[in-house]
Design a protein around this motif. Structure first.
Motif, PDB file in Angstrom:
ATOM      1  N   THR A 148      49.735  34.721  51.338  1.00 14.01           N
ATOM      2  CA  THR A 148      50.213  35.650  50.291  1.00 14.01           C
ATOM      3  C   THR A 148      49.257  35.738  49.093  1.00 14.01           C
ATOM      4  OG1 THR A 148      51.594  34.210  48.893  1.00 14.01           O
ATOM      5  CG2 THR A 148      52.626  35.091  50.891  1.00 14.01           C
ATOM      6  N   SER A 149      48.013  35.292  49.259  1.00 17.74           N
ATOM      7  CA  SER A 149      47.049  35.386  48.155  1.00 17.74           C
ATOM      8  C   SER A 149      46.601  36.834  47.954  1.00 17.74           C
ATOM      9  CB  SER A 149      45.835  34.513  48.445  1.00 17.74           C
ATOM     10  OG  SER A 149      45.121  35.022  49.560  1.00 17.74           O
ATOM     11  N   GLY A 150      45.926  37.077  46.837  1.00 17.05           N
ATOM     12  CA  GLY A 150      45.331  38.386  46.572  1.00 17.05           C
ATOM     13  C   GLY A 150      46.277  39.352  45.873  1.00 17.05           C
ATOM     14  N   ASN A 151      45.686  40.341  45.189  1.00 15.95           N
ATOM     15  CA  ASN A 151      46.468  41.407  44.567  1.00 15.95           C
ATOM     16  C   ASN A 151      45.581  42.608  44.308  1.00 15.95           C
ATOM     17  OD1 ASN A 151      45.377  40.527  41.790  1.00 15.95           O
ATOM     18  ND2 ASN A 151      46.554  38.744  42.470  1.00 15.95           N
ATOM     19  N   LEU A 152      46.211  43.794  44.193  1.00 16.27           N
ATOM     20  CA  LEU A 152      45.471  45.055  44.088  1.00 16.27           C
ATOM     21  C   LEU A 152      46.059  45.921  42.988  1.00 16.27           C
ATOM     22  CD1 LEU A 152      46.413  44.426  47.268  1.00 16.27           C
ATOM     23  CD2 LEU A 152      44.735  46.182  47.721  1.00 16.27           C
ATOM     24  N   GLU A 194      48.444  37.791  38.124  1.00 18.39           N
ATOM     25  CA  GLU A 194      47.094  38.076  37.657  1.00 18.39           C
ATOM     26  C   GLU A 194      46.914  39.519  37.185  1.00 18.39           C
ATOM     27  OE1 GLU A 194      45.264  36.542  41.120  1.00 18.39           O
ATOM     28  OE2 GLU A 194      45.682  34.495  40.496  1.00 18.39           O
ATOM     29  N   THR A 195      48.024  40.159  36.836  1.00 21.73           N
ATOM     30  CA  THR A 195      47.972  41.528  36.323  1.00 21.73           C
ATOM     31  C   THR A 195      47.062  41.633  35.102  1.00 21.73           C
ATOM     32  OG1 THR A 195      50.177  42.004  37.189  1.00 21.73           O
ATOM     33  CG2 THR A 195      49.407  43.403  35.385  1.00 21.73           C
ATOM     34  N   LEU A 196      47.001  40.574  34.309  1.00 24.10           N
ATOM     35  CA  LEU A 196      46.169  40.576  33.101  1.00 24.10           C
ATOM     36  C   LEU A 196      44.695  40.855  33.413  1.00 24.10           C
ATOM     37  CD1 LEU A 196      47.411  37.695  30.755  1.00 24.10           C
ATOM     38  CD2 LEU A 196      47.729  40.171  30.533  1.00 24.10           C
ATOM     39  N   SER A 208      41.056  48.328  41.322  1.00 23.09           N
ATOM     40  CA  SER A 208      40.542  46.953  41.245  1.00 23.09           C
ATOM     41  C   SER A 208      41.233  46.096  42.308  1.00 23.09           C
ATOM     42  CB  SER A 208      40.778  46.362  39.861  1.00 23.09           C
ATOM     43  OG  SER A 208      42.100  46.600  39.430  1.00 23.09           O
ATOM     44  N   LEU A 209      40.444  45.220  42.932  1.00 19.62           N
ATOM     45  CA  LEU A 209      40.934  44.448  44.076  1.00 19.62           C
ATOM     46  C   LEU A 209      40.599  42.973  43.889  1.00 19.62           C
ATOM     47  CD1 LEU A 209      39.381  46.822  46.802  1.00 19.62           C
ATOM     48  CD2 LEU A 209      41.727  46.932  45.879  1.00 19.62           C
ATOM     49  N   HIS A 210      41.569  42.120  44.125  1.00 18.31           N
ATOM     50  CA  HIS A 210      41.338  40.673  44.031  1.00 18.31           C
ATOM     51  C   HIS A 210      41.670  40.045  45.381  1.00 18.31           C
ATOM     52  CE1 HIS A 210      41.287  36.558  42.867  1.00 18.31           C
ATOM     53  NE2 HIS A 210      42.580  36.412  43.065  1.00 18.31           N
ATOM     54  N   VAL A 211      40.690  39.410  45.997  1.00 16.09           N
ATOM     55  CA  VAL A 211      40.832  38.967  47.375  1.00 16.09           C
ATOM     56  C   VAL A 211      40.235  37.567  47.561  1.00 16.09           C
ATOM     57  CG1 VAL A 211      40.047  39.431  49.736  1.00 16.09           C
ATOM     58  CG2 VAL A 211      40.751  41.328  48.265  1.00 16.09           C
ATOM     59  N   HIS A 212      40.939  36.725  48.316  1.00 15.60           N
ATOM     60  CA  HIS A 212      40.431  35.408  48.711  1.00 15.60           C
ATOM     61  C   HIS A 212      39.896  35.484  50.140  1.00 15.60           C
ATOM     62  CE1 HIS A 212      42.497  32.596  45.762  1.00 15.60           C
ATOM     63  NE2 HIS A 212      42.967  33.777  45.433  1.00 15.60           N
ATOM     64  N   PRO A 237      46.018  33.782  30.752  1.00 13.95           N
ATOM     65  CA  PRO A 237      45.381  34.472  29.611  1.00 13.95           C
ATOM     66  C   PRO A 237      43.986  33.925  29.309  1.00 13.95           C
ATOM     67  CG  PRO A 237      47.676  33.961  29.122  1.00 13.95           C
ATOM     68  CD  PRO A 237      47.350  33.255  30.405  1.00 13.95           C
ATOM     69  N   THR A 238      43.787  32.612  29.481  1.00 14.52           N
ATOM     70  CA  THR A 238      42.448  32.027  29.290  1.00 14.52           C
ATOM     71  C   THR A 238      41.498  32.542  30.363  1.00 14.52           C
ATOM     72  OG1 THR A 238      43.515  30.035  28.448  1.00 14.52           O
ATOM     73  CG2 THR A 238      41.175  29.856  29.023  1.00 14.52           C
ATOM     74  N   LEU A 239      41.996  32.591  31.599  1.00  9.19           N
ATOM     75  CA  LEU A 239      41.196  33.121  32.699  1.00  9.19           C
ATOM     76  C   LEU A 239      40.803  34.571  32.423  1.00  9.19           C
ATOM     77  CD1 LEU A 239      40.048  32.688  35.582  1.00  9.19           C
ATOM     78  CD2 LEU A 239      42.250  33.450  36.480  1.00  9.19           C
ATOM     79  N   ALA A 240      41.769  35.351  31.922  1.00 14.42           N
ATOM     80  CA  ALA A 240      41.516  36.776  31.648  1.00 14.42           C
ATOM     81  C   ALA A 240      40.433  36.935  30.583  1.00 14.42           C
ATOM     82  CB  ALA A 240      42.810  37.472  31.215  1.00 14.42           C
ATOM     83  N   ARG A 241      40.425  36.049  29.577  1.00 15.25           N
ATOM     84  CA  ARG A 241      39.393  36.123  28.527  1.00 15.25           C
ATOM     85  C   ARG A 241      38.007  35.818  29.090  1.00 15.25           C
ATOM     86  NH1 ARG A 241      43.267  34.146  25.035  1.00 15.25           N
ATOM     87  NH2 ARG A 241      42.620  32.016  25.414  1.00 15.25           N
ATOM     88  N   ALA A 242      37.924  34.767  29.929  1.00 10.28           N
ATOM     89  CA  ALA A 242      36.635  34.421  30.549  1.00 10.28           C
ATOM     90  C   ALA A 242      36.157  35.560  31.448  1.00 10.28           C
ATOM     91  CB  ALA A 242      36.775  33.133  31.354  1.00 10.28           C
ATOM     92  N   PHE A 243      37.108  36.143  32.148  1.00 12.76           N
ATOM     93  CA  PHE A 243      36.811  37.254  33.043  1.00 12.76           C
ATOM     94  C   PHE A 243      36.301  38.466  32.260  1.00 12.76           C
ATOM     95  CE2 PHE A 243      38.464  41.099  35.224  1.00 12.76           C
ATOM     96  CZ  PHE A 243      37.810  40.977  36.437  1.00 12.76           C
ATOM     97  N   SER A 244      36.950  38.742  31.125  1.00 13.74           N
ATOM     98  CA  SER A 244      36.668  39.929  30.318  1.00 13.74           C
ATOM     99  C   SER A 244      35.198  40.000  29.883  1.00 13.74           C
ATOM    100  CB  SER A 244      37.589  39.945  29.093  1.00 13.74           C
ATOM    101  OG  SER A 244      37.333  41.070  28.296  1.00 13.74           O
ATOM    102  N   GLU A 245      34.580  38.844  29.668  1.00 12.76           N
ATOM    103  CA  GLU A 245      33.172  38.822  29.232  1.00 12.76           C
ATOM    104  C   GLU A 245      32.242  39.514  30.218  1.00 12.76           C
ATOM    105  OE1 GLU A 245      31.660  34.960  28.128  1.00 12.76           O
ATOM    106  OE2 GLU A 245      33.620  34.437  27.248  1.00 12.76           O
ATOM    107  N   HIS A 246      32.669  39.587  31.489  1.00 13.33           N
ATOM    108  CA  HIS A 246      31.804  40.178  32.513  1.00 13.33           C
ATOM    109  C   HIS A 246      32.217  41.598  32.909  1.00 13.33           C
ATOM    110  CE1 HIS A 246      29.835  36.321  32.910  1.00 13.33           C
ATOM    111  NE2 HIS A 246      31.025  35.765  32.889  1.00 13.33           N
ATOM    112  N   VAL A 247      33.196  42.130  32.207  1.00 16.15           N
ATOM    113  CA  VAL A 247      33.684  43.475  32.510  1.00 16.15           C
ATOM    114  C   VAL A 247      33.022  44.453  31.550  1.00 16.15           C
ATOM    115  CG1 VAL A 247      35.715  44.953  32.688  1.00 16.15           C
ATOM    116  CG2 VAL A 247      35.872  42.534  33.325  1.00 16.15           C
TER     117      VAL A 247
END
Lengths: 211, 211, 211, 211
Positions: D27-31, D79-81, D95-99, D148-158
């Motif tokens: 059940t991993s991943g989200n789109l 992980e909607t954030l 946007s797609l998030h996949v393991h 939210p911390t993950l989203a901030r780290a992620f945001s730097e590369h967007v």
């Protein structure tokens, strides 16, 4: 009997999905789903069937001793005793036993240690491990040819409503409160095993690192 | 002729299943199924067909010399002689010849020894090896370009109603009393080969260990 | 126009089959099939399409300069020039360009040598190599970003009606007298590449052995 | 509401395609897919669904805070954030998030460096890298359990309308101007990761070579 039909269909759907992935090579593997608690009755794979086909002889209903509830020419899978341990000791509703290359190789490589552990891998969340330091342990037991002995060794690791146990060179048995959860545990386990095997190719020292 | 149609359908089903796994790359591979004992007649793959398609020219009926029973523009597979050995020497009802990466690599790595052995792996039960100490041996023969010579070398290992023989860098031939059993032997063999190859990546010394 | 429709359907069928294997990752790859000789006209993949879908804009008809025969908003694949070389220099009827992990890795490992050779592997028969000592050579060319330069380097290896050329880190291009033969060459090539890569894991010294 | 239905269907098609490849194990991943700009609204995966099934509860519409637009019993993916960062900072439409095993292994092997780079591989053209010396860099960020911390780290590369970010042992997130482009970026990334992993088996020194 509506419950019985519904559970049959659920289990048949799981079987179709796993057989599409070729997780029942050489007629290996077996599946079970609980139909009632009192008395305990569950559907289990009939012995010697081609699991890539969907027929009305794929499963049969067995009781709290693993015996067929009704007279039938079908024989319950030889490993029905393992499924029985799960339903007797927990509130699980579905249990799956599957041979894959990955789970067999992992069981042999880590077999002497008696377990494999995972930490810091997102997929352990499927086992309700949510903290950054959480550790998932999957036990590995010896593959006793004598099924009642195997069932006793297996039983020691059946404590919660969801779980997974590797049998050395003999696949994995997983269980969950329902078919959806059992399948989730199985998929996450297989993902983790393959991940670990691939990682070992590039970070071989990890083979000797115990978390 | 009902028997003929039934056997045709059975063999076509096996072909579909194996071709879904991409086990007939580059038009390699061939299949056979026995239709009658006296006289010996069996269906065998016609030469040069795309095995991912299902047509009414996929197979043709041949006799105890491997010749077409009826006049036809179809040519029996060049390796019909190997299937013939099986039906002449055993009670097998179906035989399958398949090239996979795994069986080719195993046949090359273990080729100099002339066989590969398996022990302590649950899947050998598909070969009716049920005891904890049972050993499964699969012979590996030289790949003679001259088919009658190849058939003679192959014939030395055709002794029972079920079996498997590897031809070095030329796939595997398996047989069983019927299509279901031949397929079970094939799947178990492929599982064991891939298992062994993966294990060798982590336990390389096993390459030199003879069971 | 019946010929055109027939060729279109044939090429679309090949595309479906290859896309099921995920051989067009990231919109990579392109295919062509000859429709007429005089004047030379062939169908070729339109640029920037999702090859997992089957639409009536998947291909367009181009002439002996690789230009669209009719006015169209579709753009021929950037690598149409390579297909053109094949139809101008041989009697080939179909050509396929595909990126797989295996062909890319092989092209990089053996790239400095400029070719990869196979001997003693049954599958080379797909290339009409029938003797026990026959050797198959597949050339590997540099991946020039400038397509006309790439087409010239490619052209040096286009001599027969069937063939295969690897472009370093840029997939393989194969051709045959018709779609069936081109597909056979492609499948056999991919089988041989994967076989070789797996074998190298167990017989690493072969990396340095030139046949 | 026609736009909403169209986007839903597009996203469901992508989900079907990725789930056929088994890219949503356990059940991993989200789109997500954008439906409107002003106000910002996008469809995102509902939490805890079996992504191999296609139902009318697979997605739900959320607003510029990631909250459901209408009252519903469905919960947006945890992980909607991350998807929200993409739509707020760029003109991306999907946007797609996949393991996958490959993206997880790559993220662990190259994790300490914080990025993986590719050069001279044709598939980087999917990222609009067309010159022979072009370099593709995909960043790898730490897997913070706190979203939210993950989203901030992620945001730097967007920063651009298309892109890809690996989260260590937690899959990849890719985006593009529409579903077609996001899928192209995802496929090309997975191809490059698997290519690199395979190549490392034969050219291990490359593990230590920074382009």
């Amino acid at each position: 009997m509506i419950m019985l039909e519904e559970r049959w269909r659920e289990l048949a759907d799981v079987k179709d999905e796993l057989s599409e992935r070729d997780w029942f090579m050489g007629t290996s593997g077996n599946l079970a789903i609980k139909v009632s608690d009192k008395p305990l009755q569950f559907l289990v794979t009939a012995s010697g069937k081609d699991k890539r086909k969907r027929t009305n002889e794929d499963f049969l209903l067995v009781d709290e001793f693993g015996h067929p509830v009704e007279e039938t020419h079908l024989k319950p899978s030889a490993e029905t005793l393992l499924h029985l341990e799960i339903y007797q000791k927990t509130n699980a509703g579905c249990s799956l036993h599957v041979h894959t290359i990955d789970n067999n190789v992992i069981s042999e490589i880590y077999g002497d240690r008696g377990e494999i552990t995972f930490k810091g891998q997102e997929l352990i969340k499927a086992f309700n491990k949510w903290e950054e330091d959480d550790i998932l342990k999957i036990p590995i037991i010896h593959n006793f040819a004598h099924i009642p002995t195997l069932a006793r060794a297996f039983s020691e690791h059946v404590k919660e409503d969801t779980g997974a146990v590797l049998i050395r060179n003999h696949g994995i048995t997983v269980w969950g409160r329902n078919a959806f959860e059992a399948k989730k545990i199985l998929e996450a386990s297989e993902f983790l095993f393959r991940y670990q095997l691939r990682l070992l190719e590039y970070k071989p020292y990890q083979l000797f690192k115990v978390v």
